[in-house]
Design a protein around this motif. Structure first.
Motif, PDB file in Angstrom:
ATOM      1  N   SER A 110       0.670 -17.554  -6.227  1.00  0.00           N
ATOM      2  CA  SER A 110      -0.686 -17.025  -6.422  1.00  0.00           C
ATOM      3  C   SER A 110      -0.949 -15.815  -5.529  1.00  0.00           C
ATOM      4  CB  SER A 110      -1.716 -18.114  -6.158  1.00  0.00           C
ATOM      5  OG  SER A 110      -1.567 -18.601  -4.852  1.00  0.00           O
ATOM      6  N   TRP A 111      -0.188 -15.704  -4.442  1.00  0.00           N
ATOM      7  CA  TRP A 111      -0.374 -14.559  -3.551  1.00  0.00           C
ATOM      8  C   TRP A 111      -0.057 -13.255  -4.279  1.00  0.00           C
ATOM      9  CZ3 TRP A 111       3.708 -11.298  -2.622  1.00  0.00           C
ATOM     10  CH2 TRP A 111       4.967 -11.759  -2.990  1.00  0.00           C
ATOM     11  N   ALA A 112       0.846 -13.328  -5.284  1.00  0.00           N
ATOM     12  CA  ALA A 112       1.254 -12.116  -5.986  1.00  0.00           C
ATOM     13  C   ALA A 112       0.060 -11.446  -6.656  1.00  0.00           C
ATOM     14  CB  ALA A 112       2.329 -12.447  -7.010  1.00  0.00           C
ATOM     15  N   PHE A 113      -0.910 -12.260  -7.121  1.00  0.00           N
ATOM     16  CA  PHE A 113      -2.107 -11.690  -7.744  1.00  0.00           C
ATOM     17  C   PHE A 113      -2.926 -10.926  -6.715  1.00  0.00           C
ATOM     18  CE2 PHE A 113      -1.123 -15.317 -10.511  1.00  0.00           C
ATOM     19  CZ  PHE A 113      -0.991 -14.631 -11.711  1.00  0.00           C
ATOM     20  N   VAL A 114      -3.028 -11.531  -5.536  1.00  0.00           N
ATOM     21  CA  VAL A 114      -3.775 -10.861  -4.462  1.00  0.00           C
ATOM     22  C   VAL A 114      -3.097  -9.541  -4.112  1.00  0.00           C
ATOM     23  CG1 VAL A 114      -4.577 -11.068  -2.097  1.00  0.00           C
ATOM     24  CG2 VAL A 114      -4.615 -13.053  -3.585  1.00  0.00           C
ATOM     25  N   GLY A 115      -1.761  -9.589  -4.033  1.00  0.00           N
ATOM     26  CA  GLY A 115      -1.013  -8.361  -3.772  1.00  0.00           C
ATOM     27  C   GLY A 115      -1.245  -7.327  -4.859  1.00  0.00           C
ATOM     28  N   PHE A 116      -1.315  -7.805  -6.098  1.00  0.00           N
ATOM     29  CA  PHE A 116      -1.551  -6.891  -7.216  1.00  0.00           C
ATOM     30  C   PHE A 116      -2.931  -6.240  -7.109  1.00  0.00           C
ATOM     31  CE2 PHE A 116      -3.081  -6.260 -11.644  1.00  0.00           C
ATOM     32  CZ  PHE A 116      -2.201  -5.252 -11.994  1.00  0.00           C
ATOM     33  N   VAL A 117      -3.925  -7.031  -6.741  1.00  0.00           N
ATOM     34  CA  VAL A 117      -5.275  -6.481  -6.595  1.00  0.00           C
ATOM     35  C   VAL A 117      -5.290  -5.394  -5.519  1.00  0.00           C
ATOM     36  CG1 VAL A 117      -7.628  -7.011  -5.841  1.00  0.00           C
ATOM     37  CG2 VAL A 117      -6.478  -8.512  -7.455  1.00  0.00           C
ATOM     38  N   ILE A 118      -4.590  -5.651  -4.418  1.00  0.00           N
ATOM     39  CA  ILE A 118      -4.513  -4.645  -3.346  1.00  0.00           C
ATOM     40  C   ILE A 118      -3.837  -3.379  -3.864  1.00  0.00           C
ATOM     41  CG2 ILE A 118      -3.441  -4.140  -1.126  1.00  0.00           C
ATOM     42  CD1 ILE A 118      -3.886  -7.105  -0.459  1.00  0.00           C
ATOM     43  N   PHE A 119      -2.771  -3.581  -4.624  1.00  0.00           N
ATOM     44  CA  PHE A 119      -2.063  -2.437  -5.215  1.00  0.00           C
ATOM     45  C   PHE A 119      -3.006  -1.633  -6.114  1.00  0.00           C
ATOM     46  CE2 PHE A 119       0.045  -0.862  -9.043  1.00  0.00           C
ATOM     47  CZ  PHE A 119       0.891   0.081  -8.480  1.00  0.00           C
ATOM     48  N   VAL A 120      -3.763  -2.333  -6.948  1.00  0.00           N
ATOM     49  CA  VAL A 120      -4.670  -1.660  -7.889  1.00  0.00           C
ATOM     50  C   VAL A 120      -5.733  -0.869  -7.135  1.00  0.00           C
ATOM     51  CG1 VAL A 120      -6.481  -2.075  -9.584  1.00  0.00           C
ATOM     52  CG2 VAL A 120      -4.289  -3.235  -9.794  1.00  0.00           C
ATOM     53  N   ILE A 121      -6.301  -1.505  -6.108  1.00  0.00           N
ATOM     54  CA  ILE A 121      -7.342  -0.829  -5.326  1.00  0.00           C
ATOM     55  C   ILE A 121      -6.789   0.456  -4.719  1.00  0.00           C
ATOM     56  CG2 ILE A 121      -8.748  -0.982  -3.232  1.00  0.00           C
ATOM     57  CD1 ILE A 121      -9.089  -3.947  -3.836  1.00  0.00           C
ATOM     58  N   ASP A 122      -5.608   0.341  -4.114  1.00  0.00           N
ATOM     59  CA  ASP A 122      -5.044   1.504  -3.427  1.00  0.00           C
ATOM     60  C   ASP A 122      -4.541   2.570  -4.379  1.00  0.00           C
ATOM     61  OD1 ASP A 122      -5.516   0.802  -0.841  1.00  0.00           O
ATOM     62  OD2 ASP A 122      -3.500   1.346  -0.196  1.00  0.00           O
ATOM     63  N   ALA A 123      -3.974   2.143  -5.499  1.00  0.00           N
ATOM     64  CA  ALA A 123      -3.371   3.129  -6.394  1.00  0.00           C
ATOM     65  C   ALA A 123      -4.406   3.800  -7.273  1.00  0.00           C
ATOM     66  CB  ALA A 123      -2.302   2.456  -7.261  1.00  0.00           C
ATOM     67  N   THR A 174       0.827  -1.207   0.000  1.00  0.00           N
ATOM     68  CA  THR A 174       0.000   0.000   0.000  1.00  0.00           C
ATOM     69  C   THR A 174       0.861   1.256   0.000  1.00  0.00           C
ATOM     70  OG1 THR A 174      -0.199  -0.094   2.385  1.00  0.00           O
ATOM     71  CG2 THR A 174      -1.956  -1.093   1.116  1.00  0.00           C
ATOM     72  N   ASP A 175       2.027   1.202   0.652  1.00  0.00           N
ATOM     73  CA  ASP A 175       2.933   2.346   0.596  1.00  0.00           C
ATOM     74  C   ASP A 175       3.439   2.549  -0.826  1.00  0.00           C
ATOM     75  OD1 ASP A 175       2.690   3.153   3.140  1.00  0.00           O
ATOM     76  OD2 ASP A 175       4.720   2.658   3.799  1.00  0.00           O
TER      77      ASP A 175
END
Lengths: 248, 261
Positions: free
Chosen positions: B154-167, B91-92
């Motif tokens: 597969s966690w990387a996709f979840v991380g990417f989704v979080i990144f997309v939501i926040d960015a 998120t940072d």
């Protein structure tokens, strides 16, 4: 679009949004119905799921690397431990370290009691596919029988006359469902291309006869007859009177 | 920059410890772990959910959860979010990208800061009703840190989704609007000793600190009132301290006797 910079910005943003959304959609659409085996002590799936904190201490404790934590794409609930018998089965350690390390008692520590031990585990049940088991063809193989840690109790050899050759015996592996703990060593040992003996979760395999059947040859079971009342529900008039009631 | 660098080192070191340290030192992950084969540490929020779900609690889980609860509740406050949680890295980074690309806040997605408390309560109630630890079932924190610690991709996709939501969707949506774990830590850390001290006399009202703060509401008194940052929602990241050119902000630990000067 004012300029090129804005255009790239917007397209990058849209691309990322679409990528994220499509991943979420693919997760939602994926309906996996694969079976998986739980580590020792997780007999009751509902109880297990209400207690498992998904910490992976059981995975770290397993000396054979049997257990894995489910990822988002696995059939088991994400983060919960499971194993695949054909890859690495459960080697039934005497002290069951996975149960010992579990901090929440999700892997039930009643199995650690000295009078219980590994033979009280119920991870699954081995099922023989007689069509692909070469022993059923008449070829001599007792790989699963030899691999079974509860040899001659969970997995027995039944002999049968081979009608095709008329002079050999078939040595057939037979699983005793009361004894089999579901460790999967037989599945790993099976020599066929796809295992002809497989360990499945107990709920996939076991039926239930219902308690209206009583084993007459079992004294304890037959005692149930004494307690049951025979008075109930029998209306002797019903059989003779129904014609007069006009209910027909 | 020193707190930022220290934070990154701590965050990555904790993940690396879980991933690579021998099991004699540490086993498990951030949900529950065992240090030196003796000291249990557990996520108190997960433990609470498990207690509500199963109406029973194992002693080692209780001890571990209590240790973490006291550590943050008495000393560190909501520092878990800034110094330990792996999602903070994502998120940072998202807010960094957001700032560099000059993206403005969306007019359509406006989330309340109190949404997370609602989700926190909902999580606990649902855990009781469904008898399952509800947040643990979909916890992106769990997915990402388990992915890093135990391997897989597969966690990387979840991380990417979080990144997309926040960015791209809403600024700081995941950590400071949605996360029930963050809300839990905010709730328990109101009286934690580690606070950010503020000196009005030194402040030149440049508001760089407010600009950079991930939880801006905790700095509402900056420039107006001589008061320390008291809210439990402060994640103790120290970014306000390092951007302040006037030394008006600093960490203070033993502040309990001074009574909010």
């Amino acid at each position: 679009m004012k300029n090129r910079r804005d255009f790239f910005k917007t397209s990058f943003k849209t691309l990322c949004l679409c990528g994220g959304a499509s991943f979420l959609a693919s997760l939602a659409l994926e309906a996996k119905e694969e079976y998986f085996l739980r580590p020792p002590g997780a007999e009751d799936e509902e109880r297990f799921l209400s207690l498992c904190i998904r910490c992976g201490l059981c995975v770290d404790a397993c000396p054979y690397d049997t257990l894995k934590l489910a990822s988002v794409l696995d059939a088991a609930k994400t983060g919960t431990p499971f194993f695949e018998a054909r890859k690495i089965p459960c080697y039934l350690c005497k002290d069951i370290p996975c149960i010992k390390e579990c901090p929440t008692n999700a892997l039930d520590n009643k199995h650690l009691a000295p009078d219980k031990g590994i033979e009280s585990l119920q991870m699954g049940i081995a099922i023989v596919d007689s069509a692909s088991c070469v022993a059923h063809w008449g070829i001599q193989c007792d790989a699963c029988y030899r691999a079974c840690p509860l040899i001659d109790r969970a997995l027995k050899i039944e002999t049968k006359r081979n009608e095709r050759t008329a002079k050999h015996a078939l040595l057939l592996p037979v699983v005793d469902h009361e004894v089999c703990v579901g460790c999967g060593l037989c599945e790993l040992a099976c020599i066929t291309q796809e295992p002809a003996i497989r360990v499945l979760p107990r709920t996939y395999v076991l039926g239930k006869a219902g308690d209206n059947y009583i084993k007459g040859w079992d004294r304890d079971d037959e005692n149930r007859l004494k307690e049951s009342s025979t008075k109930k529900k029998f209306d002797s008039k019903k059989a003779t009177q129904y014609l007069n009631d006009g209910d027909l | 920059m020193r707190y930022l660098i220290a934070r990154r080192i701590v965050q990555i070191a904790i993940l690396a410890l879980f991933a690579f340290a021998p099991s004699a030192l540490v086993m498990g992950n951030l949900s529950s772990s065992l240090w030196f084969n003796t000291i249990p540490l557990s996520d108190p929020f997960a433990a609470l959910q498990i207690f509500l779900a199963s109406l029973s609690i194992d002693l080692s889980l209780l001890a571990g959860a209590l240790l973490i609860f006291l550590l943050y509740g008495i000393f560190l406050g909501r520092a878990f979010c800034a110094w330990v949680c792996p999602i903070n890295l994502i998120t940072d980074f998202a807010s960094f990208v957001r700032q560099k690309m000059g993206l403005r806040a969306s007019k359509f997605i406006i989330l309340s800061k109190n949404l997370r408390y609602l989700i926190l309560i909902l999580t606990l109630v649902l855990s009781f009703i469904l008898s399952q630890p509800v947040f643990e079932a979909f916890s992106y924190i769990g997915i990402v840190q388990r992915g890093v610690i135990f391997g897989g991709f597969s966690w990387a996709f979840v991380g990417f989704v979080i990144f997309v939501i926040d960015a791209f969707l809403a600024s700081r949506a995941v950590c400071s609007h949605f996360c029930p774990l963050g809300a839990f830590y905010a709730f328990i850390s109101r009286y934690a000793l580690l606070k950010v001290r503020y000196h009005l006399s030194k402040c030149t009202k440049c508001f760089k600190c407010v600009e950079i703060c991930p939880e801006r509401q905790v700095l509402a008194h900056i420039g107006k009132e001589q008061k320390n940052v008291l809210s439990g929602e402060c994640i103790r990241c120290g970014r306000c301290i390092e951007v302040c050119d006037d030394d008006a902000l600093e960490f203070s630990i033993f502040d309990i006797r001074r009574k909010n000067v």
